[in-house]
Design a protein around this motif. Structure first.
Motif, PDB file in Angstrom:
ATOM      1  N   GLY A 240     -35.972 -36.847  -6.420  1.00  0.00           N
ATOM      2  CA  GLY A 240     -35.280 -36.344  -5.198  1.00  0.00           C
ATOM      3  C   GLY A 240     -36.275 -35.312  -4.516  1.00  0.00           C
ATOM      4  N   ILE A 241     -35.676 -34.396  -3.744  1.00  0.00           N
ATOM      5  CA  ILE A 241     -36.417 -33.365  -3.000  1.00  0.00           C
ATOM      6  C   ILE A 241     -35.779 -31.966  -3.180  1.00  0.00           C
ATOM      7  CG2 ILE A 241     -37.598 -34.952  -1.516  1.00  0.00           C
ATOM      8  CD1 ILE A 241     -35.619 -34.122   0.557  1.00  0.00           C
ATOM      9  N   ALA A 242     -36.540 -30.839  -2.876  1.00  0.00           N
ATOM     10  CA  ALA A 242     -35.820 -29.654  -3.099  1.00  0.00           C
ATOM     11  C   ALA A 242     -36.510 -28.779  -1.930  1.00  0.00           C
ATOM     12  CB  ALA A 242     -36.036 -28.793  -4.380  1.00  0.00           C
ATOM     13  N   ALA A 243     -35.651 -28.024  -1.164  1.00  0.00           N
ATOM     14  CA  ALA A 243     -36.192 -27.340  -0.084  1.00  0.00           C
ATOM     15  C   ALA A 243     -35.563 -25.613  -0.205  1.00  0.00           C
ATOM     16  CB  ALA A 243     -35.790 -27.885   1.168  1.00  0.00           C
ATOM     17  N   ARG A 244     -36.393 -24.697   0.612  1.00  0.00           N
ATOM     18  CA  ARG A 244     -35.705 -23.452   0.652  1.00  0.00           C
ATOM     19  C   ARG A 244     -35.470 -23.309   2.350  1.00  0.00           C
ATOM     20  NH1 ARG A 244     -39.059 -17.846   1.319  1.00  0.00           N
ATOM     21  NH2 ARG A 244     -37.009 -16.439   1.236  1.00  0.00           N
ATOM     22  N   PHE A 245     -34.380 -23.113   2.569  1.00  0.00           N
ATOM     23  CA  PHE A 245     -33.822 -22.946   4.095  1.00  0.00           C
ATOM     24  C   PHE A 245     -34.153 -21.716   4.811  1.00  0.00           C
ATOM     25  CE2 PHE A 245     -30.967 -26.821   5.073  1.00  0.00           C
ATOM     26  CZ  PHE A 245     -32.071 -27.766   4.757  1.00  0.00           C
ATOM     27  N   GLY A 246     -34.119 -20.576   3.836  1.00  0.00           N
ATOM     28  CA  GLY A 246     -34.282 -19.130   4.155  1.00  0.00           C
ATOM     29  C   GLY A 246     -33.673 -18.221   3.169  1.00  0.00           C
ATOM     30  N   GLY A 247     -33.894 -17.070   3.073  1.00  0.00           N
ATOM     31  CA  GLY A 247     -33.547 -16.257   2.040  1.00  0.00           C
ATOM     32  C   GLY A 247     -33.528 -16.618   0.551  1.00  0.00           C
ATOM     33  N   ASP A 248     -32.357 -16.703   0.100  1.00  0.00           N
ATOM     34  CA  ASP A 248     -32.153 -17.149  -1.231  1.00  0.00           C
ATOM     35  C   ASP A 248     -31.484 -18.577  -1.129  1.00  0.00           C
ATOM     36  OD1 ASP A 248     -29.842 -16.009  -0.593  1.00  0.00           O
ATOM     37  OD2 ASP A 248     -29.241 -15.434  -2.625  1.00  0.00           O
ATOM     38  N   GLU A 249     -31.310 -19.039  -0.133  1.00  0.00           N
ATOM     39  CA  GLU A 249     -30.694 -20.375   0.097  1.00  0.00           C
ATOM     40  C   GLU A 249     -31.654 -21.685  -0.230  1.00  0.00           C
ATOM     41  OE1 GLU A 249     -27.498 -21.427   3.371  1.00  0.00           O
ATOM     42  OE2 GLU A 249     -29.541 -22.070   4.218  1.00  0.00           O
ATOM     43  N   PHE A 250     -31.249 -22.215  -1.178  1.00  0.00           N
ATOM     44  CA  PHE A 250     -32.007 -23.468  -1.483  1.00  0.00           C
ATOM     45  C   PHE A 250     -31.105 -24.830  -1.320  1.00  0.00           C
ATOM     46  CE2 PHE A 250     -34.227 -19.814  -3.516  1.00  0.00           C
ATOM     47  CZ  PHE A 250     -35.524 -20.378  -3.494  1.00  0.00           C
ATOM     48  N   VAL A 251     -31.723 -25.893  -0.849  1.00  0.00           N
ATOM     49  CA  VAL A 251     -31.085 -27.056  -0.805  1.00  0.00           C
ATOM     50  C   VAL A 251     -31.690 -28.212  -1.699  1.00  0.00           C
ATOM     51  CG1 VAL A 251     -29.965 -26.673   1.207  1.00  0.00           C
ATOM     52  CG2 VAL A 251     -31.866 -27.990   1.221  1.00  0.00           C
ATOM     53  N   PHE A 252     -31.069 -29.140  -2.386  1.00  0.00           N
ATOM     54  CA  PHE A 252     -31.758 -30.344  -2.997  1.00  0.00           C
ATOM     55  C   PHE A 252     -31.119 -31.688  -2.676  1.00  0.00           C
ATOM     56  CE2 PHE A 252     -28.967 -28.175  -5.639  1.00  0.00           C
ATOM     57  CZ  PHE A 252     -28.115 -29.183  -6.353  1.00  0.00           C
ATOM     58  N   ALA A 253     -31.772 -32.698  -2.954  1.00  0.00           N
ATOM     59  CA  ALA A 253     -31.077 -34.128  -2.732  1.00  0.00           C
ATOM     60  C   ALA A 253     -31.861 -34.924  -4.004  1.00  0.00           C
ATOM     61  CB  ALA A 253     -31.345 -34.884  -1.465  1.00  0.00           C
ATOM     62  N   MET A 254     -30.659 -35.497  -4.691  1.00  0.00           N
ATOM     63  CA  MET A 254     -31.349 -36.423  -6.065  1.00  0.00           C
ATOM     64  C   MET A 254     -30.420 -37.490  -6.037  1.00  0.00           C
ATOM     65  SD  MET A 254     -31.054 -33.308  -9.036  1.00  0.00           S
ATOM     66  CE  MET A 254     -29.392 -33.231  -8.797  1.00  0.00           C
ATOM     67  N   GLU A 255     -31.312 -38.613  -6.422  1.00  0.00           N
ATOM     68  CA  GLU A 255     -30.548 -39.899  -6.581  1.00  0.00           C
ATOM     69  C   GLU A 255     -30.241 -40.019  -8.107  1.00  0.00           C
ATOM     70  OE1 GLU A 255     -31.611 -44.866  -6.488  1.00  0.00           O
ATOM     71  OE2 GLU A 255     -33.113 -43.104  -5.702  1.00  0.00           O
ATOM     72  N   MET A 256     -28.907 -40.148  -8.549  1.00  0.00           N
ATOM     73  CA  MET A 256     -28.248 -40.138  -9.639  1.00  0.00           C
ATOM     74  C   MET A 256     -27.392 -41.499 -10.001  1.00  0.00           C
ATOM     75  SD  MET A 256     -28.993 -37.159 -10.551  1.00  0.00           S
ATOM     76  CE  MET A 256     -28.205 -36.442 -11.817  1.00  0.00           C
ATOM     77  N   ASP A 257     -27.320 -41.812 -11.369  1.00  0.00           N
ATOM     78  CA  ASP A 257     -26.619 -43.008 -11.691  1.00  0.00           C
ATOM     79  C   ASP A 257     -24.981 -42.530 -11.607  1.00  0.00           C
ATOM     80  OD1 ASP A 257     -28.776 -44.686 -12.143  1.00  0.00           O
ATOM     81  OD2 ASP A 257     -29.107 -43.766 -14.162  1.00  0.00           O
ATOM     82  N   SER A 258     -24.753 -41.187 -11.788  1.00  0.00           N
ATOM     83  CA  SER A 258     -23.403 -40.936 -11.870  1.00  0.00           C
ATOM     84  C   SER A 258     -22.816 -40.323 -10.532  1.00  0.00           C
ATOM     85  CB  SER A 258     -23.085 -40.082 -13.015  1.00  0.00           C
ATOM     86  OG  SER A 258     -21.810 -39.553 -12.989  1.00  0.00           O
ATOM     87  N   GLU A 259     -21.770 -40.159 -10.001  1.00  0.00           N
ATOM     88  CA  GLU A 259     -21.135 -39.370  -8.967  1.00  0.00           C
ATOM     89  C   GLU A 259     -20.292 -38.359  -9.338  1.00  0.00           C
ATOM     90  OE1 GLU A 259     -19.023 -41.592  -6.195  1.00  0.00           O
ATOM     91  OE2 GLU A 259     -18.395 -43.079  -7.641  1.00  0.00           O
TER      92      GLU A 259
END
Length: 315
Positions: A240-259
């Motif tokens: 997947g991917i990771a990003a920093r939106f600002g300050g100490d705020e990070f976001v990520f998106a991952m493809e997983m087999d489990s939900e």
């Protein structure tokens, strides 16, 4: 002069090309069919654009030679036109007998009588060479024309590299070099169209980050932010991917087999279990918790702060 004008006319849209290879393909065609150059190739090392260090020197788009790019690239390791950090460029036509020994037979097999190499320059540094062969003996004026061609190609390469740097900067966080919000949105659209498993989106922030900055200083805080980014990038990898939106705020998106959101949240927090700082994480599933990345991140953010309000760091 007519050939140079043709080169300039055909190069009007070259700065919009995506890759240096695409440029070399265009130039090779003009050199063959407009200038009548019977054989040639481009020796090139991609300049540093975004974190690519010591890119290999390679041969691109050879023509009129009985060897592939891969075979010709192997000759570079044996010397000839590139050694260490330097390109050997004649800036003129030379008898084939004066070609570097490892290349001499390549040109002779192609029936070449004269060879020449002209440097390609980007941002003040030589990044490669336009290496050409003729089956006739060219005059001095021909060498000057080839030098002009190399200068023009260098200018286009400079524009391609400058554009790539600008595009990278517009989509990446300058401190951590991971994606920013704009880059995240672009990349998320790509992975959303390709994913086959469950697409998990998450929010992550640092616990007590203000205190870290106040007590240890902003340099220490920046170092921690860079470590968070590196950890996310390494752990997520190609999932997947990771990003920093600002300050100490990070976001990520991952493809997983489990939900299983609880298990995935714990897994992400475990990545930071041995750090000198702690993080809080909230996750959501696309399609179940939201119809798009914005609504999913809103749910993930709520879950993150619910955990924080309960004082939950690890479960």
């Amino acid at each position: 002069m007519h050939s140079l004008m043709t080169l300039i006319e055909q190069s009007r849209d070259w700065a919009s090309l995506e890759r240096g290879r695409d440029l070399f393909t265009k130039v090779a065609d003009v050199l063959q069919h407009t200038f009548g150059i019977e054989a040639g190739m481009f020796v090139y090392r991609k300049p540093l654009v975004h974190g690519v260090i010591n890119a290999p020197v390679r041969v691109y788009e050879p023509w009129g030679l009985g060897y592939s790019e891969t075979e010709l690239t192997r000759f570079i390791d044996d010397g000839a036109w590139f050694s260490g950090e330097n390109y050997f460029v004649s800036e003129s036509w030379l008898p084939v007998e004066e070609a570097p020994p490892v290349w001499k037979q390549v040109w002779l097999d192609a029936g070449v009588q004269s060879v020449g190499a002209w440097k390609l320059v980007v941002r003040g540094s030589c990044v490669g060479a336009m290496v050409l062969g003729r089956r006739t003996v060219p005059d001095e004026r021909d060498a000057e024309i080839m030098e002009t061609c190399a200068i023009h190609i260098s200018l286009v390469l400079e524009m391609l590299v400058t554009r790539r740097i600008a595009e990278h900067a517009s989509c990446h966080d300058p401190l951590t070099d991971i994606l920013n919000r704009r880059g995240f949105e672009q990349e998320f659209n790509r992975i959303q169209s390709q994913h086959e498993g469950h697409l998990i989106l998450g929010m992550l922030d640092l616990n007590g980050f203000k205190d870290i900055n106040d007590n240890l200083g902003h340099l220490a805080g920046d170092s921690i932010l860079m470590d968070v980014a590196q950890t996310l990038r390494q752990k997520i990898g190609k999932q997947g991917i990771a990003a920093r939106f600002g300050g100490d705020e990070f976001v990520f998106a991952m493809e997983m087999d489990s939900e299983n959101i609880k298990a995935i949240t714990k897994r992400v927090m475990d990545w930071f279990a041995d750090k000198e700082y702690s993080v809080s994480v909230g996750c959501a599933t696309l399609g179940q918790d939201g119809v798009d990345w914005i609504s999913c991140l809103d749910v993930a953010d709520q879950r993150l702060y619910e955990r924080k309000s309960r004082g939950v760091v690890l479960e």
